[in-house]
Design a protein around this motif. Structure first.
Motif, PDB file in Angstrom:
ATOM      1  N   GLU A 337       0.815  -1.205   0.000  1.00 50.93           N
ATOM      2  CA  GLU A 337       0.000   0.000   0.000  1.00 50.93           C
ATOM      3  C   GLU A 337       0.857   1.267   0.000  1.00 50.93           C
ATOM      4  OE1 GLU A 337      -2.858  -0.207   3.141  1.00 50.93           O
ATOM      5  OE2 GLU A 337      -3.694  -2.107   2.435  1.00 50.93           O
ATOM      6  N   HIS A 338       1.992   1.200   0.648  1.00 52.14           N
ATOM      7  CA  HIS A 338       2.915   2.348   0.638  1.00 52.14           C
ATOM      8  C   HIS A 338       3.370   2.655  -0.779  1.00 52.14           C
ATOM      9  CE1 HIS A 338       7.030   4.154   1.172  1.00 52.14           C
ATOM     10  NE2 HIS A 338       6.337   4.929   1.985  1.00 52.14           N
ATOM     11  N   GLN A 339       3.665   1.616  -1.548  1.00 51.11           N
ATOM     12  CA  GLN A 339       4.043   1.805  -2.938  1.00 51.11           C
ATOM     13  C   GLN A 339       2.875   2.355  -3.759  1.00 51.11           C
ATOM     14  OE1 GLN A 339       6.442   2.007  -4.874  1.00 51.11           O
ATOM     15  NE2 GLN A 339       5.589   1.646  -6.927  1.00 51.11           N
ATOM     16  N   LEU A 340       1.683   1.849  -3.510  1.00 54.80           N
ATOM     17  CA  LEU A 340       0.507   2.341  -4.230  1.00 54.80           C
ATOM     18  C   LEU A 340       0.248   3.810  -3.910  1.00 54.80           C
ATOM     19  CD1 LEU A 340      -1.973  -0.658  -3.737  1.00 54.80           C
ATOM     20  CD2 LEU A 340      -0.513  -0.175  -5.708  1.00 54.80           C
ATOM     21  N   ALA A 341       0.400   4.183  -2.642  1.00 52.82           N
ATOM     22  CA  ALA A 341       0.185   5.574  -2.246  1.00 52.82           C
ATOM     23  C   ALA A 341       1.190   6.496  -2.930  1.00 52.82           C
ATOM     24  CB  ALA A 341       0.296   5.703  -0.725  1.00 52.82           C
ATOM     25  N   ARG A 342       2.423   6.041  -3.010  1.00 52.97           N
ATOM     26  CA  ARG A 342       3.456   6.840  -3.685  1.00 52.97           C
ATOM     27  C   ARG A 342       3.054   7.133  -5.124  1.00 52.97           C
ATOM     28  NH1 ARG A 342       7.666   5.977  -7.094  1.00 52.97           N
ATOM     29  NH2 ARG A 342       9.474   7.360  -6.869  1.00 52.97           N
ATOM     30  N   GLU A 343       2.606   6.116  -5.850  1.00 56.58           N
ATOM     31  CA  GLU A 343       2.231   6.320  -7.244  1.00 56.58           C
ATOM     32  C   GLU A 343       0.992   7.205  -7.370  1.00 56.58           C
ATOM     33  OE1 GLU A 343       3.994   5.473  -9.858  1.00 56.58           O
ATOM     34  OE2 GLU A 343       5.521   4.650  -8.507  1.00 56.58           O
ATOM     35  N   CYS A 344       0.058   7.071  -6.423  1.00 57.63           N
ATOM     36  CA  CYS A 344      -1.140   7.910  -6.476  1.00 57.63           C
ATOM     37  C   CYS A 344      -0.801   9.391  -6.276  1.00 57.63           C
ATOM     38  CB  CYS A 344      -2.140   7.464  -5.407  1.00 57.63           C
ATOM     39  SG  CYS A 344      -3.013   5.931  -5.816  1.00 57.63           S
ATOM     40  N   LEU A 345       0.231   9.672  -5.496  1.00 60.16           N
ATOM     41  CA  LEU A 345       0.639  11.060  -5.279  1.00 60.16           C
ATOM     42  C   LEU A 345       1.168  11.701  -6.559  1.00 60.16           C
ATOM     43  CD1 LEU A 345       2.403  10.747  -1.800  1.00 60.16           C
ATOM     44  CD2 LEU A 345       0.267  11.978  -2.298  1.00 60.16           C
ATOM     45  N   TYR A 346       1.690  10.897  -7.464  1.00 62.03           N
ATOM     46  CA  TYR A 346       2.206  11.407  -8.734  1.00 62.03           C
ATOM     47  C   TYR A 346       1.152  11.373  -9.844  1.00 62.03           C
ATOM     48  CZ  TYR A 346       7.017  11.553  -6.995  1.00 62.03           C
ATOM     49  OH  TYR A 346       8.165  11.866  -6.303  1.00 62.03           O
ATOM     50  N   GLY A 347       0.022  10.715  -9.582  1.00 62.44           N
ATOM     51  CA  GLY A 347      -1.005  10.580 -10.601  1.00 62.44           C
ATOM     52  C   GLY A 347      -1.994  11.736 -10.590  1.00 62.44           C
ATOM     53  N   ASN A 348      -3.004  11.619 -11.442  1.00 62.90           N
ATOM     54  CA  ASN A 348      -4.016  12.666 -11.588  1.00 62.90           C
ATOM     55  C   ASN A 348      -5.191  12.507 -10.630  1.00 62.90           C
ATOM     56  OD1 ASN A 348      -5.712  14.738 -13.306  1.00 62.90           O
ATOM     57  ND2 ASN A 348      -6.983  12.908 -13.155  1.00 62.90           N
ATOM     58  N   ASP A 349      -5.692  11.283 -10.481  1.00 61.60           N
ATOM     59  CA  ASP A 349      -7.023  11.108  -9.913  1.00 61.60           C
ATOM     60  C   ASP A 349      -7.138  11.427  -8.427  1.00 61.60           C
ATOM     61  OD1 ASP A 349      -7.772  10.449 -12.424  1.00 61.60           O
ATOM     62  OD2 ASP A 349      -8.575   8.466 -11.921  1.00 61.60           O
ATOM     63  N   PHE A 350      -6.095  11.187  -7.646  1.00 57.75           N
ATOM     64  CA  PHE A 350      -6.164  11.472  -6.220  1.00 57.75           C
ATOM     65  C   PHE A 350      -6.351  12.972  -5.996  1.00 57.75           C
ATOM     66  CE2 PHE A 350      -3.646  11.478  -1.973  1.00 57.75           C
ATOM     67  CZ  PHE A 350      -4.822  11.498  -1.256  1.00 57.75           C
ATOM     68  N   ALA A 351      -5.509  13.775  -6.613  1.00 58.88           N
ATOM     69  CA  ALA A 351      -5.629  15.234  -6.476  1.00 58.88           C
ATOM     70  C   ALA A 351      -6.954  15.726  -7.042  1.00 58.88           C
ATOM     71  CB  ALA A 351      -4.464  15.922  -7.175  1.00 58.88           C
ATOM     72  N   GLU A 352      -7.368  15.158  -8.157  1.00 60.22           N
ATOM     73  CA  GLU A 352      -8.616  15.578  -8.789  1.00 60.22           C
ATOM     74  C   GLU A 352      -9.824  15.215  -7.933  1.00 60.22           C
ATOM     75  OE1 GLU A 352     -11.429  17.063 -11.484  1.00 60.22           O
ATOM     76  OE2 GLU A 352      -9.338  17.513 -11.048  1.00 60.22           O
ATOM     77  N   GLY A 353      -9.813  14.030  -7.362  1.00 61.32           N
ATOM     78  CA  GLY A 353     -10.920  13.617  -6.513  1.00 61.32           C
ATOM     79  C   GLY A 353     -11.040  14.477  -5.272  1.00 61.32           C
ATOM     80  N   VAL A 354      -9.921  14.789  -4.634  1.00 58.23           N
ATOM     81  CA  VAL A 354      -9.928  15.646  -3.449  1.00 58.23           C
ATOM     82  C   VAL A 354     -10.415  17.044  -3.809  1.00 58.23           C
ATOM     83  CG1 VAL A 354      -8.459  16.753  -1.717  1.00 58.23           C
ATOM     84  CG2 VAL A 354      -8.176  14.321  -2.226  1.00 58.23           C
ATOM     85  N   ARG A 355      -9.963  17.555  -4.961  1.00 60.66           N
ATOM     86  CA  ARG A 355     -10.426  18.881  -5.398  1.00 60.66           C
ATOM     87  C   ARG A 355     -11.940  18.910  -5.594  1.00 60.66           C
ATOM     88  NH1 ARG A 355     -12.793  20.988  -9.262  1.00 60.66           N
ATOM     89  NH2 ARG A 355     -12.801  19.054 -10.473  1.00 60.66           N
ATOM     90  N   ALA A 356     -12.447  17.939  -6.346  1.00 57.59           N
ATOM     91  CA  ALA A 356     -13.860  17.958  -6.719  1.00 57.59           C
ATOM     92  C   ALA A 356     -14.790  17.684  -5.542  1.00 57.59           C
ATOM     93  CB  ALA A 356     -14.103  16.947  -7.828  1.00 57.59           C
ATOM     94  N   LEU A 357     -14.367  16.799  -4.645  1.00 59.05           N
ATOM     95  CA  LEU A 357     -15.277  16.399  -3.576  1.00 59.05           C
ATOM     96  C   LEU A 357     -15.059  17.141  -2.262  1.00 59.05           C
ATOM     97  CD1 LEU A 357     -15.469  13.976  -5.664  1.00 59.05           C
ATOM     98  CD2 LEU A 357     -16.175  12.626  -3.693  1.00 59.05           C
TER      99      LEU A 357
END
Length: 476
Positions: A337-357
């Motif tokens: 999960e630590h590795q998955l979280a790292r990749e999500c921080l560099y991706g689009n959807d995590f930031a976009e989801g937090v912004r929108a919701l």
């Protein structure tokens, strides 16, 4: 009907009388003499530390933020938890939330996303790393740990509780893992606990983010006990009086405060449990969607609508983490999960989801890729699961396990019920058992635990048929 206190050994008559008075009067609130924090500082601390006789208590103290977990709180709790676990004076550790609404409604993801957007990815990842380290510590403590889920329990709050041997739900409990809705994945050890729930319940909860309330969390295996909120203060007093750190004794003490089953209550997802197993057993989101389309029920249509609104990338990450986590030890699940979280921080959807919701609150995120079909599974696997982290997660210990060591304190799983029906379980007797006899076997095995019979009968109503000779046959 609420269960009355047992007056077995270890519970004095005066103690029981006092607790009954407290219950009648609805006495709630904190005892000021319990706090080890100076009085002038306590209101400002985001986590309070309390000491009372043999118990030690964490109180998450951000009620206006629904006790959402931030890095300061993680760093507050971690060293204190280590100290309490090493102390011979501490026999039980309790964690609860302040206020009436929430235990812990999640993690403070807005701050994490802001750090990532400011190119401070290492600082953002530090939150996940230290949170997972704390979660793993809770999962592997030698001291009994009791989590009181009185209110909203989501995301980070799940990580502080679901790996504990004792997880107490009340009528105010509201559980969910809605991370796919913000472009993340059900972390905090979700890859370990979700695939260990009954059938495909964990897959369904992780992908869809469905909410469960109160006693339903006990039926699902998320909580181990159901205690009315008016009894919590008395329960905490009882725990503080124990002079042993024996888990079985702690369990017996909690059972003294458990409510009788609500006979008019029906497990919230009972009607759809078989459909959940049929549709969510596949290893790709596309197959799950196709199965739901074929189901063509109101439940399936509602579920499809949700799946098509959340992050497509998150859906595929979540399904894969659940499938892989089913075969990993708990320590390796946190590392994954630590590795998955790292990749999500560099991706689009995590930031976009937090912004929108959470920030703009438009509830109209722009996912990239925008559809389930547009997310290439092999590319997702390569980026998120096969790409080794340059800085692997370091845990405080190497302790791990493949199954929860204290699973016996919850209600029996569907697999345990099946083994009695089929005669595979020790003490199950002949194959020609009636439903009541199956329940009797499991009630006896549990030591008379409240709720066992009700869950067994609910499961049997869905999972067995009667053979030519009247014997029960398990339906796979």
């Amino acid at each position: 009907m609420l269960r009355t206190f047992r007056t077995a050994a270890k519970v004095s008559p005066s103690f029981v009388a006092q607790n009954r008075i407290r219950m009648v009067n609805g006495w709630l609130g904190a005892r000021v003499n319990m706090s080890t924090t100076a009085a002038k500082d306590a209101p400002e601390a985001d986590v309070l530390h309390r000491k009372h006789l043999s118990s030690r208590t964490f109180v998450l103290n951000r009620p206006k933020a629904l006790n959402a977990l931030n890095l300061s709180m993680v760093r507050n709790m971690t060293p204190q938890l280590q100290a309490w676990d090493a102390s011979d004076l501490c026999k039980v550790i309790v964690i609860k939330g302040s206020g009436e609404k929430a235990f812990c409604a999640g993690g403070d993801v807005r701050q994490v996303v802001e750090l990532a957007q400011n190119k401070k990815h290492d600082e953002a990842l530090a939150f996940f790393a230290e949170e997972y380290k704390l979660n793993h510590m809770i999962a592997t403590l030698k001291t009994p740990f009791v989590a009181i889920l009185n209110g909203i329990t989501m995301g980070g709050g799940v990580g502080l509780s679901v790996h504990a041997p004792f997880r107490i739900a009340t009528e105010k409990t509201l559980f969910a893992m809605p991370e796919t809705n913000i472009g993340l994945f059900p972390d905090v050890g979700g890859s370990f606990f979700l695939p260990r729930l009954d059938g495909e319940t964990g897959t369904y909860l992780g992908l869809v983010g469905t909410r469960l309330k109160g006693i339903d969390t006990v039926y699902a295996g998320i909580a181990t006990h159901y205690v009315p909120s008016e009894r919590l203060v008395a329960l905490e007093d009882r725990l503080s009086e124990l002079e042993t750190d024996n888990h079985d004794v702690i369990n017996m003490a909690i059972e003294d405060f458990v409510s009788e089953p609500l006979h008019d209550h029906k497990y919230a997802i009972s009607d759809n449990r078989n459909a959940i197993d049929r549709c969510f057993r596949f290893n790709t989101i596309e197959e799950i969607v196709a199965a739901l389309e074929q189901e063509n029920t109101d439940f399936a249509k509602k579920t499809l609508k949700t799946l098509r609104s959340v992050s497509p990338t998150s859906l595929k990450i979540t399904l894969q983490q659940i499938r892989e986590g089913a075969h990993l030890g708990i320590a390796d699940c946190f590392r994954m999960e630590h590795q998955l979280a790292r990749e999500c921080l560099y991706g689009n959807d995590f930031a976009e989801g937090v912004r929108a919701l959470l920030i703009d609150k438009t509830n109209e995120p722009h996912w990239q890729p925008p559809t389930i079909e547009a997310v290439d599974r092999e590319q997702m696997l390569g980026q998120y699961f096969r790409n080794e982290s340059p800085v692997p997660l370091e845990l405080s210990s190497t302790t791990t396990y493949n199954e929860y060591p204290y699973r016996r304190y919850g209600l029996p799983t569907e697999d345990e019920i099946r083994s009695v029906v089929t005669g595979e379980a020790e003490g199950s007797g002949p194959l020609q058992l009636t439903a009541e006899e199956v329940a009797d076997v499991l009630v006896k095995k549990s030591g008379g635990k409240i709720g066992v019979r009700e869950k067994v009968m609910e499961v049997l109503s869905r999972k067995v048929s009667k053979g030519a000779e009247g014997e029960l046959k398990w339906i796979d």
